[in-house]
Design an enzyme around this catalytic site. Structure first.
Site, PDB file in Angstrom:
ATOM      1  N   LYS A  66       0.834  -1.209   0.000  1.00  0.00           N
ATOM      2  CA  LYS A  66       0.000   0.000   0.000  1.00  0.00           C
ATOM      3  C   LYS A  66       0.876   1.269   0.000  1.00  0.00           C
ATOM      4  O   LYS A  66       2.102   1.160   0.151  1.00  0.00           O
ATOM      5  CB  LYS A  66      -0.952  -0.031   1.195  1.00  0.00           C
ATOM      6  CG  LYS A  66      -1.939  -1.208   1.162  1.00  0.00           C
ATOM      7  CD  LYS A  66      -2.910  -1.134  -0.007  1.00  0.00           C
ATOM      8  CE  LYS A  66      -3.591  -2.451  -0.309  1.00  0.00           C
ATOM      9  NZ  LYS A  66      -4.638  -2.861   0.590  1.00  0.00           N
TER      10      LYS A  66
HETATM   11  C1  LIG Z   1      -5.689  -3.680   1.083  1.00  0.00           C
HETATM   12  C2  LIG Z   1      -7.130  -3.336   1.055  1.00  0.00           C
HETATM   13  C3  LIG Z   1      -7.975  -3.588   2.147  1.00  0.00           C
HETATM   14  C4  LIG Z   1      -7.549  -4.375   3.347  1.00  0.00           C
HETATM   15  O1  LIG Z   1      -6.407  -3.911   3.977  1.00  0.00           O
HETATM   16  P1  LIG Z   1      -5.504  -4.924   4.824  1.00  0.00           P
HETATM   17  O2  LIG Z   1      -4.549  -4.007   5.507  1.00  0.00           O
HETATM   18  O3  LIG Z   1      -4.848  -5.853   3.873  1.00  0.00           O
HETATM   19  O4  LIG Z   1      -6.389  -5.633   5.793  1.00  0.00           O
HETATM   20  C5  LIG Z   1      -9.277  -3.145   2.064  1.00  0.00           C
HETATM   21  N1  LIG Z   1      -9.756  -2.516   0.972  1.00  0.00           N
HETATM   22  C6  LIG Z   1      -8.970  -2.280  -0.100  1.00  0.00           C
HETATM   23  C7  LIG Z   1      -9.547  -1.564  -1.275  1.00  0.00           C
HETATM   24  C8  LIG Z   1      -7.645  -2.699  -0.095  1.00  0.00           C
HETATM   25  O5  LIG Z   1      -6.889  -2.502  -1.181  1.00  0.00           O
END
Ligand SMILES: *Cc1c(COP(=O)(O)O)cnc(C)c1O
Length: 399
Positions: A198
């Site tokens: 991310k």
């Molecule tokens: C990565 C992601 C999540 C979940 O995040 P995590 O930290 O992996 O639990 C939720 N929504 C979207 C759109 C994502 O890309």
């Protein structure tokens, strides 16, 4: 530049000797030092770094409150808890997203009501949202797919007209803006993920931002088992006593993760610029390739480019998306597909009676999309490798 027999999938030599991932974290010595300091301190978790991270994050997105948790999924769950989603409540969720967006509704026994996307951006289609609102609708969750902020003017006006809170799943879009306003301040509750791929990372981690102080207090308890008093309050009262007021979870983020988050956060502006630069190089390179259409970008937004997604026009190719995926992988270019529409997952088909055919825009897009590598640490040579590999594969498969 390449003859028809040369793709790596069919025995040619790959564009790259080593694999380029579709995304990758950037962690430098400053990050490592920040984490090390905490590891040597008295507090590994629930110490001073959590407040520091929350304050820095809230300031960065121009919002009053930020609540840190240990994943983006936990952040979505906390948002659903703050809104008191419960049995029989409906929450509108785009089908073009990662499954966790909808799962968070189900964690609270709510029903995700899926909505289709716009064909050119793959963002939630506000016109279709309005049609789905019933007396049971308790929230709308929008997703800034690929890093592009949604049409918040339209979403806000629908939410306000029906007195329904708006939640932004901004897991892709930290660093982006909508009409000059930062992502994180665009909805009633805004959710972030700090997973390794991310925009910034704490390994695993998440955050919710809000201007609603009550929601923030509720979510801080929720991440700590919904225990009524924290350590300091008990200390001040000279008491060991605490009560659990509701069903909560252990969704706490550690202090060393918060230290990493603080260090990473300061780089968002430069990293966003780099991601935008890479996207612009791709856009220019693909301008004259009829098989490739990058997703549209709306006026007035600054796109954070968590993902660089293109649609393949397979009418001009002798290959499917899956063939192109395999061919680029063989060239050592780490491609990906974001996402299988959530309503097509077996869990939702089985428990919520969703079916193929319900959301034709997302389903059609799903067959055409491919995500090319993009991350802040990509070099210009890496970007050139991707473009060269795409052109090579295109030349091989063009009709
Ligand atoms: C990565 C992601 C999540 C979940 O995040 P995590 O930290 O992996 O639990 C939720 N929504 C979207 C759109 C994502 O890309």
């Amino acid at each position: 530049m390449s003859d028809k027999s040369s793709i790596a999938l069919h025995g040619g030599s790959p564009i790259r000797k080593t694999r380029l991932p579709y995304s990758r974290q950037s962690v430098n010595d400053g990050d490592i030092q920040a984490v090390t300091e905490v590891l040597k301190s008295d507090w590994l978790t629930t110490g001073p770094k959590i407040n520091e991270f929350e304050e820095a994050f809230a300031f960065f997105v121009s919002e009053k409150e930020a609540v840190a948790v240990n994943s983006g999924t936990a952040a979505l769950h906390a948002a659903m808890f703050a809104l008191q989603i419960t049995d029989g409540d409906e929450v509108i969720v785009p089908t073009m997203t990662f499954a966790a967006t909808a799962n968070a509704v189900v964690f609270q026994n709510g029903t995700p009501v899926f909505v289709d996307c716009e064909p050119d951006t793959l963002l939630i289609d506000p016109e279709k949202v309005e049609d789905l609102i019933t007396k049971k609708t308790k929230a709308i969750i929008s997703v800034d797919y690929a890093g592009q902020p949604c049409n918040y003017d339209a979403l806000r006006s629908i939410a306000d007209r029906h007195s329904i809170p708006l939640v932004s799943d901004a897991c892709h879009s930290l660093g982006g803006t909508y009409k000059g306003q930062p992502v994180g301040s665009l909805a009633d509750l805004n959710v972030f993920s700090f997973h390794a791929v991310k925009p910034i990372t704490t390994g695993e981690g998440g955050m919710i931002t809000t201007n609603n102080v009550h929601f923030a207090q509720v979510m801080r308890k929720f991440r700590n088992h919904c225990i009524t008093s924290d350590h300091r309050e008990r200390h001040n009262a000279g008491s060991w006593f605490y009560e659990m007021s509701n069903l909560g979870y252990n969704y706490r983020l550690t202090d060393f993760q918060c230290a990493l988050g603080i260090s990473q956060l300061s780089k968002v502006p430069t990293w966003t610029v780099r991601r935008q630069e890479i996207a612009n190089i791709y856009n220019t390179a693909f301008e004259n390739i009829d098989a490739i259409t990058p997703l549209a970008v709306r006026k007035g937004v600054s796109h954070a480019y968590h993902l660089y997604v293109v649609k393949l026009n397979t009418n001009v190719l002798t290959a499917t998306r899956d063939d192109i995926f395999k061919a680029l992988n063989a060239e050592n270019i780490g491609v990906n597909v974001h996402y299988i529409p959530v309503h097509l997952h077996p869990f939702y088909r089985e428990h919520f009676d969703t079916k193929q055919g319900m959301f034709p825009v997302a389903e059609t897009a799903y067959e055409q999309i491919i995500s090319l590598p993009i991350f802040s640490g990509m070099s210009d040579d890496d970007v050139s490798d991707v473009i060269e590999a795409v052109k090579k594969v295109y030349n091989y498969y063009r009709k």
